[in-house]
Structure formats: C-alpha cells, structure tokens
Design a protein around this motif. Sequence first.
Motif, PDB file in Angstrom:
ATOM      1  N   THR A 158      95.598 -42.185  64.093  1.00 20.75           N
ATOM      2  CA  THR A 158      95.230 -42.016  62.689  1.00 20.75           C
ATOM      3  C   THR A 158      96.288 -42.667  61.803  1.00 20.75           C
ATOM      4  N   LEU A 159      95.859 -43.623  60.992  1.00 23.71           N
ATOM      5  CA  LEU A 159      96.762 -44.293  60.058  1.00 23.71           C
ATOM      6  C   LEU A 159      96.893 -43.498  58.763  1.00 23.71           C
ATOM      7  N   THR A 160      95.778 -42.964  58.294  1.00 20.64           N
ATOM      8  CA  THR A 160      95.781 -42.128  57.106  1.00 20.64           C
ATOM      9  C   THR A 160      94.462 -41.385  57.038  1.00 20.64           C
ATOM     10  N   VAL A 161      94.420 -40.355  56.236  1.00 25.11           N
ATOM     11  CA  VAL A 161      93.186 -39.636  55.931  1.00 25.11           C
ATOM     12  C   VAL A 161      92.995 -39.737  54.428  1.00 25.11           C
ATOM     13  N   SER A 162      91.874 -40.306  53.998  1.00 23.50           N
ATOM     14  CA  SER A 162      91.635 -40.563  52.576  1.00 23.50           C
ATOM     15  C   SER A 162      90.404 -39.807  52.109  1.00 23.50           C
ATOM     16  N   LYS A 163      90.530 -39.124  51.000  1.00 21.45           N
ATOM     17  CA  LYS A 163      89.390 -38.353  50.495  1.00 21.45           C
ATOM     18  C   LYS A 163      88.327 -39.277  49.917  1.00 21.45           C
ATOM     19  N   LEU A 164      87.083 -38.810  49.965  1.00 18.92           N
ATOM     20  CA  LEU A 164      85.964 -39.510  49.337  1.00 18.92           C
ATOM     21  C   LEU A 164      85.873 -39.093  47.875  1.00 18.92           C
ATOM     22  N   MET A 165      85.475 -40.031  47.034  1.00 18.39           N
ATOM     23  CA  MET A 165      85.364 -39.709  45.621  1.00 18.39           C
ATOM     24  C   MET A 165      84.304 -40.565  44.951  1.00 18.39           C
ATOM     25  N   LEU A 166      83.756 -40.062  43.863  1.00 16.65           N
ATOM     26  CA  LEU A 166      82.769 -40.800  43.082  1.00 16.65           C
ATOM     27  C   LEU A 166      83.481 -41.541  41.957  1.00 16.65           C
ATOM     28  N   VAL A 167      83.066 -42.782  41.726  1.00 15.36           N
ATOM     29  CA  VAL A 167      83.669 -43.595  40.669  1.00 15.36           C
ATOM     30  C   VAL A 167      82.575 -44.399  39.959  1.00 15.36           C
ATOM     31  N   ALA A 168      82.929 -44.864  38.784  1.00 13.29           N
ATOM     32  CA  ALA A 168      82.031 -45.740  38.020  1.00 13.29           C
ATOM     33  C   ALA A 168      82.879 -46.582  37.085  1.00 13.29           C
ATOM     34  N   ALA A 169      82.312 -47.662  36.590  1.00 16.22           N
ATOM     35  CA  ALA A 169      83.009 -48.516  35.634  1.00 16.22           C
ATOM     36  C   ALA A 169      82.968 -47.849  34.247  1.00 16.22           C
ATOM     37  N   PRO A 170      84.020 -48.015  33.452  1.00 15.36           N
ATOM     38  CA  PRO A 170      84.021 -47.430  32.096  1.00 15.36           C
ATOM     39  C   PRO A 170      82.811 -47.851  31.273  1.00 15.36           C
ATOM     40  N   GLY A 171      82.372 -49.111  31.445  1.00 17.30           N
ATOM     41  CA  GLY A 171      81.209 -49.583  30.692  1.00 17.30           C
ATOM     42  C   GLY A 171      79.954 -48.811  31.040  1.00 17.30           C
ATOM     43  N   TYR A 172      79.813 -48.437  32.314  1.00 16.37           N
ATOM     44  CA  TYR A 172      78.636 -47.653  32.708  1.00 16.37           C
ATOM     45  C   TYR A 172      78.677 -46.273  32.042  1.00 16.37           C
ATOM     46  N   ILE A 173      79.846 -45.672  32.008  1.00 12.28           N
ATOM     47  CA  ILE A 173      79.974 -44.342  31.407  1.00 12.28           C
ATOM     48  C   ILE A 173      79.680 -44.401  29.906  1.00 12.28           C
ATOM     49  N   ARG A 174      80.140 -45.458  29.256  1.00  8.33           N
ATOM     50  CA  ARG A 174      79.850 -45.583  27.816  1.00  8.33           C
ATOM     51  C   ARG A 174      78.346 -45.681  27.561  1.00  8.33           C
ATOM     52  N   SER A 175      77.644 -46.339  28.466  1.00  7.39           N
ATOM     53  CA  SER A 175      76.193 -46.537  28.280  1.00  7.39           C
ATOM     54  C   SER A 175      75.361 -45.342  28.715  1.00  7.39           C
ATOM     55  N   HIS A 176      75.816 -44.613  29.737  1.00 12.13           N
ATOM     56  CA  HIS A 176      74.967 -43.579  30.325  1.00 12.13           C
ATOM     57  C   HIS A 176      75.563 -42.176  30.238  1.00 12.13           C
ATOM     58  N   GLY A 177      76.762 -42.073  29.739  1.00 13.68           N
ATOM     59  CA  GLY A 177      77.372 -40.757  29.615  1.00 13.68           C
ATOM     60  C   GLY A 177      78.122 -40.340  30.870  1.00 13.68           C
ATOM     61  N   LEU A 178      78.963 -39.327  30.721  1.00 14.08           N
ATOM     62  CA  LEU A 178      79.793 -38.840  31.824  1.00 14.08           C
ATOM     63  C   LEU A 178      79.179 -37.589  32.440  1.00 14.08           C
ATOM     64  N   PRO A 179      78.871 -37.591  33.731  1.00 16.29           N
ATOM     65  CA  PRO A 179      78.345 -36.378  34.376  1.00 16.29           C
ATOM     66  C   PRO A 179      79.385 -35.254  34.310  1.00 16.29           C
ATOM     67  N   ARG A 180      78.928 -34.061  33.993  1.00 15.51           N
ATOM     68  CA  ARG A 180      79.828 -32.913  33.911  1.00 15.51           C
ATOM     69  C   ARG A 180      79.690 -31.993  35.123  1.00 15.51           C
TER      70      ARG A 180
END
Length: 294
Positions: A158-180
């Motif tokens: 094992t070299l590392t253990v990395s968590k999974l995460m959700l991401v988006a571009a700032p432009g997408y968030i400006r257009s569609h809003g931020l999920p809460r």
Amino acid sequence: MNQLSAMRAFRCIVEARGFSAAAERLDTTHSTISRQLQQLEVELGVQLINRNTRRFSLTGPGEQYYAACVDILERVEAASQAIAQGHQRAEGLLRVSVPLVVGTLDLPQWLPGFQKRYPDIELELCCDDQFIDLVAEGVDVAIRIAGPLSDTTLVARTLTVSKLMLVAAPGYIRSHGLPRTAEDLSKHRLLTFVGASSDWELSASRGASVRVTPSGRFKTNTIIALHAATLAEAGIACFTLATVRNDLATGRLVSILPNYSLGERHYYAIYPQSRYQAPKVRAFVDYLAEHYRS
C-alpha cells in the motif's frame, strides 16, 4: 582442491613472508595453509617455495606463478566488486504499468524528482486502467487504485489510502447552486463512468447513509476524461483526494458535501515476489510511497 582458495593462500604466504603470518592474515591455521600449498604444488607438478633453508624464497616457477596469481586474483576481485555494485545500484530498464490518472495527472508531480534521483533507470511507462498479467507482459511493477485487495498471488504494498470526494468546477456551482445535502444531488448533473454499477453511498457524520445513483448527460470510461469534463463545468464527479488535490489547492475545483464520507481507495504497488529483489523496483516503489505520503 579449491584452486582459487589455494592461490590466495600461496599469494598470502609470499606477501606475509611466512606460513604463520599468512595463517594469521587469513584467520586459519598453519597446517591448513601448508596443506593448501602442498596440494597446489602437486597439482602443478612443481615446487613453488624453497623450504630447505632458513630464508624464505620462491623457486623460479614460484615467481612466475606468484605473478600470475596476483593478476588472476585481482581480476576476480574486480569482477566480484563490479557485479556487487551493479546489483546494489538502481539502474537499467524498468517496465511499469500504471492507471491513466497516475500516468497523466500525477506524472508531473513525481517524474522529475524520480529521474533526478535515479538517472540510471530507464523508465518505460505503460498507461492502462486494465489489470494485466505482469509476468506474461514482462512488467516489473504495477500501480493500481482499488478497494482493499482480498487475495492476490502477487506482492501488494500500500502506497497510500486516499478518501473519495465529490468535486465540481466553481463555474458549475455558480450556474446550478451548491448542494447542501445528499438529497440535493438528485437536482444536479452527476458525472460517472460508462458501465459503472456501483452507486455513491454518502455517509453523514451523524445520521444514516444515503445511496445516490449517478445520472447525467455525460459518462466516460476513463478518469482523465471525467476530470476534463468536471473542469469544463459539466457537473459533479467523484475522485480520490490524491487525484484532485492540486485542483482544490488552486481553486479549479471545489469540494462538494465535505461533511459526507464516500469511502476510500488504496493505491497499491503490485509486483511478483522475485521482482522486488531488484534495486530498480525497490527504488521506484519506495519513491512513489514517499511521494504519496508527502
């Protein structure tokens, strides 16, 4: 008779100017040294050292043989040292199989430093997300990103253990809003893989898990295309932190629902047991482990 051993004994007798001194240098006994010389003389059919006087002296054949012994033994020693140093030094062709994401997005982060530290290693990188037969393909080591391995006939470090995460571009968030909340994801474009069967399971720090089936207007079969689509504001996608760390640091991507956990992925170095004995393989695996730790 071990001829090389007898030649070493003979040379030591000559250079130590006596049997007792030679035995001490070689950490053996006077009788052993004497017996080795006698066997050597019998083998050669000549007398090498005069023993009938108080003064130590070589015979004519003894002088010739001594010069030959020095030359031969020094050549053997030089060859042994060269082989030993070659085995200890990380050098030669190293064939490595890596996922596309490691061979592209991660490559600028680790390749320059690796080449600087190990200039004698010729790296041949095969980028492929498919698991391959390392032995059949002649690959020295493979890097793979997966969940915990249940069983493998290969060595997996094992070299590392990395968590999974959700991401988006700032432009997408400006257009569609931020999920809460996790339930808000149903109102968004979720980017995923072609043929992916697993849903996203989001676990809140407090509360039950929520299972989300990614659905949107874009699917792909490579992390590279998924990453490009996310940067292009196509929607929300799931990556390991190791993949998007630089994007988050520079603001190209932003974290979505950071209070939810989506699990983790292991980064493995996989290789046949015999391959890790090679310094070039150890050097590569240790370097990537150091890279991902940092």
